[in-house]
Scaffold this motif. Structure first.
Motif, PDB file in Angstrom:
ATOM      1  N   GLN A  32       0.830  -1.179   0.000  1.00 51.39           N
ATOM      2  CA  GLN A  32       0.000   0.000   0.000  1.00 51.39           C
ATOM      3  C   GLN A  32       0.877   1.245   0.000  1.00 51.39           C
ATOM      4  N   ALA A  33       0.667   2.159  -0.935  1.00 49.96           N
ATOM      5  CA  ALA A  33       1.403   3.410  -0.937  1.00 49.96           C
ATOM      6  C   ALA A  33       0.862   4.311   0.161  1.00 49.96           C
ATOM      7  N   PRO A  34       1.696   5.215   0.706  1.00 56.37           N
ATOM      8  CA  PRO A  34       1.203   6.115   1.747  1.00 56.37           C
ATOM      9  C   PRO A  34       0.020   6.931   1.242  1.00 56.37           C
ATOM     10  N   GLN A  35      -0.944   7.146   2.109  1.00 57.61           N
ATOM     11  CA  GLN A  35      -2.091   7.942   1.715  1.00 57.61           C
ATOM     12  C   GLN A  35      -2.743   8.504   2.968  1.00 57.61           C
ATOM     13  N   GLY A  84      -6.702   0.950   6.536  1.00 61.25           N
ATOM     14  CA  GLY A  84      -6.472   0.616   5.140  1.00 61.25           C
ATOM     15  C   GLY A  84      -7.752   0.546   4.342  1.00 61.25           C
ATOM     16  N   VAL A  85      -7.625   0.176   3.074  1.00 64.56           N
ATOM     17  CA  VAL A  85      -8.748   0.158   2.143  1.00 64.56           C
ATOM     18  C   VAL A  85      -9.089  -1.278   1.769  1.00 64.56           C
ATOM     19  N   ALA A 119     -10.598   3.842 -13.201  1.00 64.62           N
ATOM     20  CA  ALA A 119     -10.868   5.275 -13.328  1.00 64.62           C
ATOM     21  C   ALA A 119     -11.626   5.797 -12.107  1.00 64.62           C
ATOM     22  N   GLN A 120     -12.533   5.007 -11.598  1.00 68.12           N
ATOM     23  CA  GLN A 120     -13.281   5.426 -10.409  1.00 68.12           C
ATOM     24  C   GLN A 120     -12.386   5.450  -9.168  1.00 68.12           C
ATOM     25  N   LEU A 121     -11.496   4.488  -9.053  1.00 67.62           N
ATOM     26  CA  LEU A 121     -10.548   4.512  -7.940  1.00 67.62           C
ATOM     27  C   LEU A 121      -9.674   5.764  -8.014  1.00 67.62           C
ATOM     28  N   ALA A 122      -9.295   6.144  -9.230  1.00 66.68           N
ATOM     29  CA  ALA A 122      -8.464   7.337  -9.395  1.00 66.68           C
ATOM     30  C   ALA A 122      -9.179   8.593  -8.898  1.00 66.68           C
ATOM     31  N   GLU A 125      -8.398   9.171  -5.575  1.00 66.24           N
ATOM     32  CA  GLU A 125      -6.953   9.270  -5.418  1.00 66.24           C
ATOM     33  C   GLU A 125      -6.369   7.954  -4.919  1.00 66.24           C
ATOM     34  N   LEU A 126      -6.921   6.877  -5.440  1.00 67.74           N
ATOM     35  CA  LEU A 126      -6.450   5.535  -5.116  1.00 67.74           C
ATOM     36  C   LEU A 126      -5.933   4.865  -6.382  1.00 67.74           C
TER      37      LEU A 126
END
Length: 293
Positions: A32-35, A84-85, A119-122, A125-126
């Motif tokens: 998981q990238a930092p978010q 987390g997600v 595209a929806q995740l983007a 910002e995921l």
């Protein structure tokens, strides 16, 4: 677009069942990238496709054709938790979006994807690397269509489901190429229920019957309360209200037992049961990117 394998055995047999019961602790490592994570839990409903069905009678009790056409929604859900997600189901293959008129299955239904999952995740910002867990209600192609994009996530799937779905020949409704990344992904094989984050707010429920390892998802939100996301425990509202079981489920008795269990849970928690394939249930949830909390 890659060749599209027939789905209605994925739709006609877009149901099948069996289950388990084992509690595991959440995994400490997550690709998981930092978010920035929310302080409270949020649930987003994503539009991951639509199915135009030539005969809805196939999904009614006993699967008796009635000639009535209908539409089924194909949602995915993002649960943002402070730890987390979790992505619940991955919908129809994003590649279908390249065919604006939809893709017709030889058995009759037509499949549409207007907005891709990625595209929806983007918009949130995921990226796929931000998804800690991917939970599959089951491995039919309309629920696992984009599974391979999440090879860096931990997959939460029932042991019986993966064994069944990777058998040779593949069961009707299953396209193994859609989730072939299970060999590279970190797969957590479940033998029953799973408290995903260890705090009781997001729980995978073993609900076999549609497929041998079918599962549903219970989410408890601070403001909204409890929701149970059906997977394919039921396809139609009338099935939920009158114990209807399509003839193509792998076990009628297991389906009825799972429905009774979830019905009791919803009653005890004063919760809400969301039937994922029912367009009215889909429309009743906040329109993306709005969310429940």
């Amino acid at each position: 677009m890659a060749p599209f394998r027939p789905l209605l055995p994925s739709l006609l047999l877009l149901s099948l069942g069996g289950a388990c019961a084992h509690h595991a602790e959440p995994s400490a490592d997550a690709a998981q990238a930092p978010q920035e994570r929310p302080a409270s839990i949020r649930l987003y409903t994503l539009d991951c496709g639509r199915i135009d069905v030539h005969d809805m009678g196939f999904f009614a009790d006993g699967s008796h054709p009635n000639g009535q056409r209908g539409t089924m929604s194909v949602p995915c859900f993002v649960i943002q938790h402070p730890q987390g997600v979790l992505l619940w189901d991955t919908g129809l293959d994003d590649a279908i979006s390249k065919s604006p008129e939809g893709v017709v299955d030889p058995v009759g239904p037509r499949f549409f994807v207007h907005a891709t999952l990625q595209a929806q995740l983007a918009r949130l910002e995921l990226s796929t690397s931000n998804i800690r867990y991917v939970g599959f209600s089951h491995l039919h192609a309309d629920h696992a269509g984009n599974a391979n994009a999440f090879f860096a996530s931990t997959w939460l799937v029932q042991r019986k489901e993966l064994e069944w779905a990777t058998a040779t020949p593949a069961p009707l409704g299953v396209d193994p190429t859609r989730f072939s990344a299970w060999r590279q992904a970190k797969v957590e094989l479940l033998d029953g229920d799973r408290d995903v984050f260890g705090d009781g707010t997001v729980r995978i429920l073993s609900t076999p019957g549609h497929t041998p390892g079918h599962q549903s998802l219970q989410v408890t939100l601070a403001k909204t309360g409890t929701l149970v996301l059906s997977g394919d425990l039921c396809h139609l509202r009338e099935n939920w209200e009158h114990d209807g079981v399509p003839g193509f489920n792998t076990s009628r008795q297991e389906t009825l037992t799972s429905m009774a269990r979830v019905r009791s849970l919803v009653k005890d928690t004063h919760g809400r049961f969301v039937i994922q394939h029912v367009p009215e249930d889909f429309a009743s949830l906040p329109e993306f990117p709005a969310y429940l909390e």
